[in-house]
Write an enzyme that holds these catalytic residues in place. Structure first.
Site, mmCIF file in Angstrom:
data_model
loop_
_atom_site.group_PDB
_atom_site.id
_atom_site.type_symbol
_atom_site.label_atom_id
_atom_site.label_comp_id
_atom_site.label_asym_id
_atom_site.label_seq_id
_atom_site.Cartn_x
_atom_site.Cartn_y
_atom_site.Cartn_z
ATOM 1 N N GLU A 93 -7.890 91.091 58.948
ATOM 2 C CA GLU A 93 -8.274 92.002 57.517
ATOM 3 C C GLU A 93 -8.348 93.405 57.394
ATOM 4 O OE1 GLU A 93 -7.036 91.155 53.199
ATOM 5 O OE2 GLU A 93 -5.754 89.084 53.466
ATOM 6 N N GLU A 125 -9.218 83.224 52.682
ATOM 7 C CA GLU A 125 -9.746 83.718 51.864
ATOM 8 C C GLU A 125 -10.461 83.382 51.143
ATOM 9 O OE1 GLU A 125 -9.427 87.515 49.744
ATOM 10 O OE2 GLU A 125 -9.890 88.864 52.142
HETATM 11 C C1 PNW Z 1 -7.241 90.181 49.653
HETATM 12 N N1 PNW Z 1 -12.808 91.798 46.253
HETATM 13 O O1 PNW Z 1 -7.645 90.197 48.732
HETATM 14 C C2 PNW Z 1 -6.452 89.048 50.605
HETATM 15 O O2 PNW Z 1 -6.229 89.128 51.532
HETATM 16 C C3 PNW Z 1 -5.299 90.218 49.905
HETATM 17 O O3 PNW Z 1 -3.868 89.796 49.736
HETATM 18 C C4 PNW Z 1 -5.598 91.210 49.270
HETATM 19 O O4 PNW Z 1 -4.609 92.463 49.340
HETATM 20 C C5 PNW Z 1 -6.765 92.028 49.920
HETATM 21 O O5 PNW Z 1 -8.028 91.879 50.455
HETATM 22 C C6 PNW Z 1 -6.900 93.583 49.217
HETATM 23 O O6 PNW Z 1 -7.203 93.515 48.388
HETATM 24 C C7 PNW Z 1 -9.346 90.349 47.963
HETATM 25 O O7 PNW Z 1 -12.234 90.727 44.438
HETATM 26 C C8 PNW Z 1 -9.427 90.445 46.750
HETATM 27 O O8 PNW Z 1 -13.647 91.078 46.795
HETATM 28 C C9 PNW Z 1 -10.171 90.515 46.020
HETATM 29 C C10 PNW Z 1 -11.451 90.308 47.245
HETATM 30 C C11 PNW Z 1 -11.488 91.302 48.318
HETATM 31 C C12 PNW Z 1 -10.525 91.176 49.039
#
Ligand code: PNW
Length: 454
Positions: free
Chosen positions: A360, A173
């Site tokens: 994911e 990401e």
């Molecule tokens: C992903 N947003 O994070 C990550 O790859 C994981 O580590 C995380 O735990 C999971 O999704 C759930 O959050 C994100 O703000 C964090 O849009 C924030 C965002 C998207 C994905």
């Protein structure tokens, strides 16, 4: 060729890979064990007032000590793959140079136990736990960080390949660790940089991917597959007519111009550079070539849609999602299952990608206990079920999606939400480390077993 399935039956291809995902800082704990160095997440979470309840990942799910029983849970679920990440400061406490053999040994034990259980390891090299010593030198604002990531990726991928790992992702990401870490400051290291600084930093982040891709390739067998796990904004048409689909296709490319599009095309789009003007990043042809080197697969982390509509001036326009738009428990996690149709579809159509994994997908949801002590996470079941239906439809229409990983195997340290948001198929009582499979675990087990959305 994914021909052995009947599209009308919600069946997935016979060789489809079902898995679950986690990341080092979110599950391992053991933050100061066996010579592990300090990461920016240790520093950030240890500073009071950053995170609800001042939660940190010091213990998390204690997977460092409990990996064997957690792998037994994976067997119970029947999944064929486990996506985990390696903690950079566990392997290289100072970010560069000396390798901490004891740190590498942990991942060797983990991989050996996965193989013993018949589960394929999918290894992410960078899931955000940057060594603090490198942040002290500017972190992702410093071009050297991209080179250091590649050097760490070389050492780690070689050791993991020796242990039998055949699947690698460079970074997880790009948008999240750059923007949340350095623009909004909600994630470590908590900085709020301006547009010009962000454009340059984003360039170093994709360069980090590109240099690491080459480093991994040079250190693993030829038949190993190397890609990344990215989270493109999932541009999704509000209406499924030709005009709206075309607008969303343009949006998918332009909304991700500084990340996935740069990697897929080895260049920044004209619109991106024009919009930035004097704030555009400095880059060389050699860098763009490294960034655009072909990957063996594209991993997509897809949670929520970015709705798009046609616009005469720029071809597309993003429709804002107001406060009443339906969401799961995390405020950013708006509900729009069709995004899991369009993201892999556009990735294949725009860039001719032949191999896609959903690295994911999942959700924070209310985990209600019923009278018999069962965790009734009905909302999570509905979310996964509806998203998987769309994914099946995308595959039936030709998208080359090879596998799907639920985020996450178990509740864990959800970054700036601490332990207040749960994403697991398995409930974790953090006081006792007891694991309780939720309703969604039973649901997912039957999806995996039947190879179709039930
Ligand atoms: C992903 N947003 O994070 C990550 O790859 C994981 O580590 C995380 O735990 C999971 O999704 C759930 O959050 C994100 O703000 C964090 O849009 C924030 C965002 C998207 C994905």
């Amino acid at each position: 060729p994914q021909t052995h399935f009947a599209p009308s039956s919600q069946q997935f291809p016979s060789e489809f890979l079902w898995g679950t995902a986690t990341a080092s800082y979110q599950v391992e704990g053991a933050w100061n064990v066996d010579g592990r160095g300090v990461s920016i997440w240790d520093t950030f979470s240890h500073k009071p007032g950053q995170i609800p309840n001042n939660d940190n990942g010091d213990i998390a799910d204690d997977e460092f000590h409990r990996y064997k029983s957690d792998i037994a849970m994976l067997r119970e679920l029947g999944v064929k793959a486990y996506r985990f990440s390696v903690s950079w400061p566990r392997v290289m406490p100072n970010g560069t140079g000396a390798v901490n053999q004891k740190g590498l040994d942990y991942y060797k034990r983990l991989v050996a136990a996965l193989h013993e259980a018949g589960i394929e390891p999918y290894c992410t090299l960078y899931h955000w736990d940057l060594p603090q010593v490198l942040q002290d030198k500017g972190g992702w604002q410093n071009r050297d960080t991209a080179e250091h990531l590649a050097a760490y990726a070389a050492v780690t991928s070689r050791a993991m390949a020796d242990a039998g790992v055949h699947r690698f992702m460079t970074v997880n990401e790009l948008r999240t660790f750059t923007e949340n870490g350095y623009k909004t400051g909600t994630h470590a290291p908590g900085l709020k940089l301006d547009r010009k600084a962000m454009a340059q930093l984003n360039h170093y982040a994709v360069l980090g991917h590109g240099l690491s891709l080459a480093a991994v390739r040079a250190n693993v067998p030829h038949d190993a597959l190397v890609g990344l796990a990215d989270n493109p904004n999932a541009a999704t048409p509000v209406i499924n007519d030709a005009e709206h689909i075309e607008a969303a296709r343009i949006g998918f490319r332009e909304e991700n111009a500084q990340y996935l599009t740069a990697i897929m095309e080895g260049r920044y789009t004209d619109l991106y550079l024009r919009k930035l003007g004097a704030d555009a990043p400095h880059f060389t042809d050699a860098e763009m070539k490294a960034i655009g080197a072909p990957v063996d697969f594209v991993g997509l982390n897809i949670y929520q849609p970015t709705y798009v509509t046609p616009d005469a001036a720029s071809g597309y326009k993003v429709i804002p999602q107001g406060p009443t738009f339906p969401r799961m428990l995390s405020p950013w996690l708006t509900i729009g299952p069709e995004c899991l149709y369009w993201a892999p579809t556009f990735t294949a159509q725009i860039w001719g990608v032949k191999s896609i994994y959903i690295t994911e997908n999942g959700a924070s949801a209310e985990d209600r206990l019923d009278a018999s002590g069962q965790v009734m996470d009905v909302d999570r079941v509905m979310y996964i079920r509806n998203y998987l239906s769309q994914l099946q439809r995308a595959i039936a229409d030709g998208a080359p999606v090879r596998g799907y990983f639920v985020w996450s195997l178990m509740d864990n340290y959800e970054w700036n939400d601490g332990y207040s948001k749960r994403f697991g198929l398995v409930y974790v009582d953090f006081a006792t480390q007891k694991r309780i499979p939720k309703l969604s675990a039973r649901f997912y087990r039957s999806v995996v077993k039947e190879n179709r959305v039930i």
